[in-house]
Enzyme design. Structure first.
Site, PDB file in Angstrom:
ATOM      1  N   ASP A 124     -18.536  -1.314  16.524  1.00 48.30           N
ATOM      2  CA  ASP A 124     -19.788  -1.076  17.229  1.00 48.30           C
ATOM      3  C   ASP A 124     -19.537  -1.394  18.703  1.00 48.30           C
ATOM      4  OD1 ASP A 124     -22.620  -0.691  17.527  1.00 48.30           O
ATOM      5  OD2 ASP A 124     -22.804  -2.844  17.738  1.00 48.30           O
TER       6      ASP A 124
ATOM      7  N   THR B 159     -23.712   3.408  21.310  1.00 46.16           N
ATOM      8  CA  THR B 159     -23.221   2.457  22.323  1.00 46.16           C
ATOM      9  C   THR B 159     -21.799   2.805  22.758  1.00 46.16           C
ATOM     10  OG1 THR B 159     -22.620   1.056  20.471  1.00 46.16           O
ATOM     11  CG2 THR B 159     -24.624   0.511  21.613  1.00 46.16           C
ATOM     12  N   THR B 160     -20.972   3.219  21.785  1.00 47.28           N
ATOM     13  CA  THR B 160     -19.590   3.576  22.130  1.00 47.28           C
ATOM     14  C   THR B 160     -19.588   4.843  22.992  1.00 47.28           C
ATOM     15  OG1 THR B 160     -19.027   2.752  19.941  1.00 47.28           O
ATOM     16  CG2 THR B 160     -17.288   3.851  21.144  1.00 47.28           C
TER      17      THR B 160
ATOM     18  N   ASP C 130     -28.173  -0.609  13.180  1.00 46.84           N
ATOM     19  CA  ASP C 130     -28.078   0.704  13.822  1.00 46.84           C
ATOM     20  C   ASP C 130     -28.880   1.742  13.056  1.00 46.84           C
ATOM     21  OD1 ASP C 130     -26.459  -0.472  15.609  1.00 46.84           O
ATOM     22  OD2 ASP C 130     -24.727   0.831  15.347  1.00 46.84           O
TER      23      ASP C 130
END
Length: 550
Positions: free
Chosen positions: A64, A97-98, A393
């Site tokens: 994550d 997020t990545t 998530d």
């Protein structure tokens, strides 16, 4: 007069370093690109995990983006900005997020190419801003509107968000739980839905396997029943939720009581007993058979409650108290005198169970709980931690779709489509902004590219095939990383919320623009005049700078 002109002017304190112009820009861009490189390999279903060990030796294994960057103690200021965008994306939409960090790194890389060709950074920033707006418009046009309460759709969304995580093998069962949980706590106002994700309590405990994860229509309290003589299981529970201590309160002022005979002592103790008994009697009178108390509980009060066959739990966290009241419909009572039957909450079953080595109290079978619990189990602590992040998530993306019911396909399809549309649009621009817009389109393609690279596919072949298929009109063609080929992602049920994609583009563009505008880095030394900064920006870390956590 000339003599005075020769005096050098010292503007900055000793030990302060200044990096100017191109050098400063290059340092900042390199630092930000390095951060993007760290997480790039963890993008997508074939992404790898990172193992992070902190100063205390605690291990985190995750893919994550936000978690990885949060755990790394980043020193460089522009690298910190990358960490911040991943954090804010995590808080805002929960997923992507990545991608945000990878896209920001890619934008900076493309901008660097333009800056070396003497395009002014401000022109690049302007071009990026326009291009990002155009990209978001394009995504809005192609997004599919969905019915927010359609469980099948929400399931696909939750499964997609878990596809790249360690729990992907069990994503079907987990997705069902997540969707049930989100729909249980969703509140409708007008034709829109509002969801506070805090109402879904995620508890985790190592032991068993991920398949043993349970969804509970109610609350799990990580406390045990206070007294051995109390019942451990109560059906058709009537629950009193109390915010005042069941003990004799100390006097506010210093008070001394002189006792001269054993009789007086006995009266004194009996009075204390009587006060505690009257407290318990009030609870019994209300008809409650379960007591959840936020404060302490005297031994004698426990004894009387046990005698009356009432199950009691004490010192419950305030957040759990509000969840209890939302789940069972109980009113939190601050004063025992006010307690009446209508303040009680109800649940089908309250039971103390052993979870691994701890005893927890389960309150389940609430009628229409506005607060529910997912209890995550897993083989080891690391697995459970990562499963918790995955569930978070999935909860967030389900919430995004409920609040903004529009979806796009995954697998890099929307980015590739937006990139091709941006190229067409860039040709209508004049001047150097056209270059920036084209570079923005190239940068967007880093997402399908990274997915392909992580899956071991040939990046150039993949990209050309992707472009040709999309130009023939199948806009949802993306990278099927699982099977290592190009495929129609919407047919494969790989879908993501539009809100996530928008957030990715917005925050990546903003951070890239911010870093590009910097042309001067002035780093002051710590007081105490330590050695000056190394010339390469803040990479070396100064004495005493180790504490610059995020």
């Amino acid at each position: 007069m000339s003599a005075t002109q020769q005096v050098p002017i010292v503007l900055l304190k000793e030990g302060t370093s200044e990096t100017k112009g191109n050098q400063a820009q290059r340092n900042n861009i390199t630092a930000a690109k390095t951060v993007a490189e760290i997480v790039r390999t963890s993008l997508g279903p074939r992404g790898m995990d990172k193992m992070l060990v902190d100063t205390l030796g605690d291990v985190t294994i995750s893919n994550d983006g936000a978690t990885i960057l949060k755990e790394i103690d980043v020193q460089h200021p522009s690298a910190k900005m990358m960490v911040e965008i991943s954090k804010s994306t995590d808080n805002e939409v929960g997923d992507g997020t990545t991608s945000t960090v990878v896209l920001a790194g890619s934008l900076l890389e493309k901008a660097e190419e333009l800056i070396t060709k003497n395009v002014h950074p401000t022109v690049v920033v302007e071009g990026f801003k326009k291009a990002s707006q155009k990209a978001i418009e394009t995504l809005k046009e192609i997004a599919t509107k969905v019915d927010p309460t359609d469980k099948a759709f929400l399931n696909k969304i939750a499964k997609t968000s878990m596809a790249s995580k360690m729990v992907s093998a069990d994503s079907k069962e987990l997705a069902d739980m997540v969707v049930d949980a989100v729909l249980a706590v969703a509140e409708k106002s007008g034709d829109k839905y509002k969801i506070d994700i805090d109402n879904v309590k995620v508890e985790k405990k190592a032991g068993g396997s991920i398949r043993d994860t349970e969804f509970i229509h109610g609350v799990v309290l990580d406390k045990e029943v206070v007294h051995g003589g109390m019942p451990k299981r109560i059906e058709n529970a009537k629950i009193a939720v109390i915010n005042s201590p069941l003990e004799i309160e100390k006097t506010e002022f210093d008070a001394k009581i002189n006792i001269s005979s054993p009789d007086q002592m006995k009266m004194f103790l009996e009075e204390e007993n009587r006060m505690l008994k009257s407290m318990v009697d009030k609870i019994i009178a209300s008809g409650a058979n379960v007591v959840v108390c936020q404060k302490g509980m005297d031994d004698i009060a426990q004894h009387y409650l046990a005698k009356a066959n009432i199950l009691a739990v004490r010192r419950v966290k305030e957040s759990d108290m509000t969840k209890m009241s939302r789940a069972t419909g109980a009113r939190i009572v601050n004063n025992l005198d006010d307690l009446s039957a209508k303040d009680l909450g109800s649940a089908e079953l309250v039971e103390e169970r052993k979870v691994e080595t701890d005893k927890w109290v389960f309150i389940e079978g609430c009628k229409h709980p506005k607060s529910v619990t997912i209890l995550i189990r897993g083989g080891s602590q690391r697995v459970v931690d990562e499963a918790e992040r995955s569930v978070h998530d999935a909860l967030m993306v389900s919430k995004d779709v409920l609040e903004k019911p529009a979806i796009v396909a995954g697998g890099g399809a929307p980015e590739a489509y937006a990139a091709s549309k941006l190229r067409e649009w860039a040709s209508t621009l004049s001047g150097r902004e056209q270059l920036a817009a084209e570079k923005f389109a190239e940068a967007l393609e880093v997402i399908p590219l990274s997915l392909a690279e992580n899956a071991g596919m040939d990046p150039i072949d993949t990209l050309t095939e992707l472009r040709s298929k999309q130009s023939k009109g199948s806009k949802w063609t993306g990278v099927d990383a699982r099977n290592g080929k190009i495929a129609d992602m919407s047919k494969m049920d790989v879908v993501e919320p539009l809100a996530v994609k928008e957030q990715i583009i917005k925050s990546a563009t903003e951070v890239a623009s911010m870093i590009l505008r910097i042309d001067d880095v002035i780093a002051s030394s710590k007081s105490g005049g330590g050695p000056p900064m190394p010339p390469g920006g803040m990479g070396g870390g100064m004495p005493g700078m180790g504490g610059m956590d995020m």
